[in-house]
Design a protein around this motif. Structure first.
Motif, PDB file in Angstrom:
ATOM      1  N   GLY A 262     -11.095   2.874   1.111  1.00 17.48           N
ATOM      2  CA  GLY A 262     -10.162   4.185   1.591  1.00 17.48           C
ATOM      3  C   GLY A 262     -10.055   5.284   0.617  1.00 17.48           C
TER       4      GLY A 262
ATOM      5  N   LEU B 109      -0.969  12.733   3.524  1.00 22.43           N
ATOM      6  CA  LEU B 109      -1.186  12.726   2.251  1.00 22.43           C
ATOM      7  C   LEU B 109      -1.954  13.891   1.570  1.00 22.43           C
ATOM      8  CD1 LEU B 109      -2.257   8.851   2.396  1.00 22.43           C
ATOM      9  CD2 LEU B 109       0.264   9.777   2.093  1.00 22.43           C
TER      10      LEU B 109
ATOM     11  N   LYS C 100      -8.222   8.345   7.042  1.00 21.96           N
ATOM     12  CA  LYS C 100      -7.549   7.522   6.318  1.00 21.96           C
ATOM     13  C   LYS C 100      -6.249   8.159   6.099  1.00 21.96           C
ATOM     14  CE  LYS C 100     -11.553   5.348   5.565  1.00 21.96           C
ATOM     15  NZ  LYS C 100     -11.388   4.204   6.042  1.00 21.96           N
ATOM     16  N   GLY C 101      -5.706   9.061   6.392  1.00 22.99           N
ATOM     17  CA  GLY C 101      -4.418   9.682   6.476  1.00 22.99           C
ATOM     18  C   GLY C 101      -4.160  10.841   5.496  1.00 22.99           C
ATOM     19  N   THR C 102      -5.433  11.250   5.097  1.00 19.40           N
ATOM     20  CA  THR C 102      -5.209  12.430   4.067  1.00 19.40           C
ATOM     21  C   THR C 102      -5.463  13.635   4.833  1.00 19.40           C
ATOM     22  OG1 THR C 102      -6.369  11.388   2.093  1.00 19.40           O
ATOM     23  CG2 THR C 102      -6.119  13.649   2.197  1.00 19.40           C
TER      24      THR C 102
ATOM     25  N   ASN D 116      -4.562   6.033   1.041  1.00 19.22           N
ATOM     26  CA  ASN D 116      -4.070   4.978   1.618  1.00 19.22           C
ATOM     27  C   ASN D 116      -4.168   3.843   0.706  1.00 19.22           C
ATOM     28  OD1 ASN D 116      -6.822   5.298   2.377  1.00 19.22           O
ATOM     29  ND2 ASN D 116      -6.499   3.847   3.936  1.00 19.22           N
ATOM     30  N   GLU D 117      -5.547   3.738  -0.031  1.00 23.19           N
ATOM     31  CA  GLU D 117      -5.796   2.752  -0.844  1.00 23.19           C
ATOM     32  C   GLU D 117      -4.802   2.903  -2.093  1.00 23.19           C
ATOM     33  OE1 GLU D 117      -8.021   0.780  -4.119  1.00 23.19           O
ATOM     34  OE2 GLU D 117      -7.808   2.619  -3.762  1.00 23.19           O
TER      35      GLU D 117
ATOM     36  N   THR E 163       3.713   8.214   7.824  1.00 20.42           N
ATOM     37  CA  THR E 163       3.932   8.994   6.704  1.00 20.42           C
ATOM     38  C   THR E 163       3.686  10.624   6.891  1.00 20.42           C
ATOM     39  OG1 THR E 163       1.992   9.216   5.472  1.00 20.42           O
ATOM     40  CG2 THR E 163       3.249   6.939   5.488  1.00 20.42           C
TER      41      THR E 163
ATOM     42  N   TYR F 173       3.291   2.037   9.655  1.00 18.37           N
ATOM     43  CA  TYR F 173       3.873   3.022   8.890  1.00 18.37           C
ATOM     44  C   TYR F 173       3.432   4.479   9.353  1.00 18.37           C
ATOM     45  CZ  TYR F 173       5.623  -0.718   5.890  1.00 18.37           C
ATOM     46  OH  TYR F 173       6.219  -1.793   5.336  1.00 18.37           O
TER      47      TYR F 173
END
Length: 286
Positions: free
Chosen positions: A280, A70, A94-96, A283-284, A67, A65
């Protein structure tokens, strides 16, 4: 944007050539609320398009995925007991990519010097850190932790582009009683045309309506579905919190519907490194 850079972006998008292409991804489109399988083309930090592209550098997402970055809507970096750069390192992976930080703890001890320190430290990280100027320094009249922040002290930080607004306004009684010093802080935010975050656990009925009428925009202190509904009806945004200390999101997410989902944000509030490593970050939450 410079005209030459704009022209290059348009021509490369039209010709489907890019410097970087992330291929074979499940792309989360937050505009249409759908997941699209395909490639994302990027050049000079600009997304050229989504679809089928080739590029000088290609990264195979292998069906993962993809995105937008975040955003943590409310977090105290100090609660992690880590320097901003160390905190950034562990949540970036973690995507933040962005956090709204309320440096409440350090400002309660060091005053505006603590805020300046956090802002300077944040500039040295790859994380996009935006700040709220703490509203309650000290947190209560009974605290003697080292600093006092009055409305006049908040005006200079509120004029800084890196400061988005006023942090969680914990002094609900002060607002409801119309205390002069409290109202001065609200007026400082209004004059700066910047929003105010809320903190109103257990506040209900007419008191909640009065609190919201002070143009308090958000609340992350909801514990029940009734709390959520009351704040939505009062025009507030609700932050679904899931951190190290409080785990409200799993229960409150049941209040989210297609009709109201744009009134919710994700936040962690207080986050310890152990939680990030084991579970996480946002994402969590997702």
């Amino acid at each position: 944007m410079e005209k030459s850079r704009l022209r290059a972006a348009i021509l490369n998008a039209a010709s489907r050539n890019a410097a970087l292409v992330i291929k074979n991804a499940k792309i989360v489109n937050v505009f249409t609320e759908e997941i699209i399988e395909g490639d994302v083309a990027i050049r000079d930090g600009i997304i050229l398009g989504v679809g089928s592209f080739s590029g000088k550098q290609e990264i195979d997402a292998k069906g993962a995925y993809l995105t937008p970055g975040l955003i943590d809507g409310h977090v105290h970096i100090e609660s992690s007991m880590a320097h901003p750069s160390r905190f950034a390192n562990v949540i970036l992976e973690k995507g933040t990519t962005t956090i709204i930080a309320d440096p409440h703890e350090i400002v309660n001890v060091c005053g505006l010097a603590g805020l300046r320190y956090m802002m300077e430290a944040a500039e040295k990280t790859a994380l996009d850190v935006r700040f709220m100027v703490p509203s309650c320094v000290p947190a209560t009249p009974f605290d003697h932790s080292g600093a006092v922040l009055e409305a006049d002290d908040m005006k200079a930080p509120l004029a800084d582009d890196r400061v988005l607004g006023v942090g969680e306004f914990m002094n609900c009684p002060g607002i409801l009683n119309g205390d002069d010093a409290v109202l001065d802080k609200l007026v400082a935010a209004y004059e700066a045309k910047k929003p105010i975050d809320g903190h109103s656990p257990g506040v209900t009925g007419k008191d909640l309506q009065a609190y919201a009428s002070a143009q308090i925009r958000t609340d992350h202190e909801c514990f029940t579905l009734d709390d959520v509904e009351a704040r939505l009806q009062a025009g507030m945004y609700v932050m679904l919190r899931n951190g190290s200390a409080c785990h409200d999101l799993p229960n409150l997410v049941r209040a989210v519907t297609p009709a109201n989902l744009r009134r919710f944000l994700l936040c962690s509030d207080d986050l310890h490194p152990k939680t990030i490593f084991e579970k996480g970050h946002l994402n969590e939450h997702l």
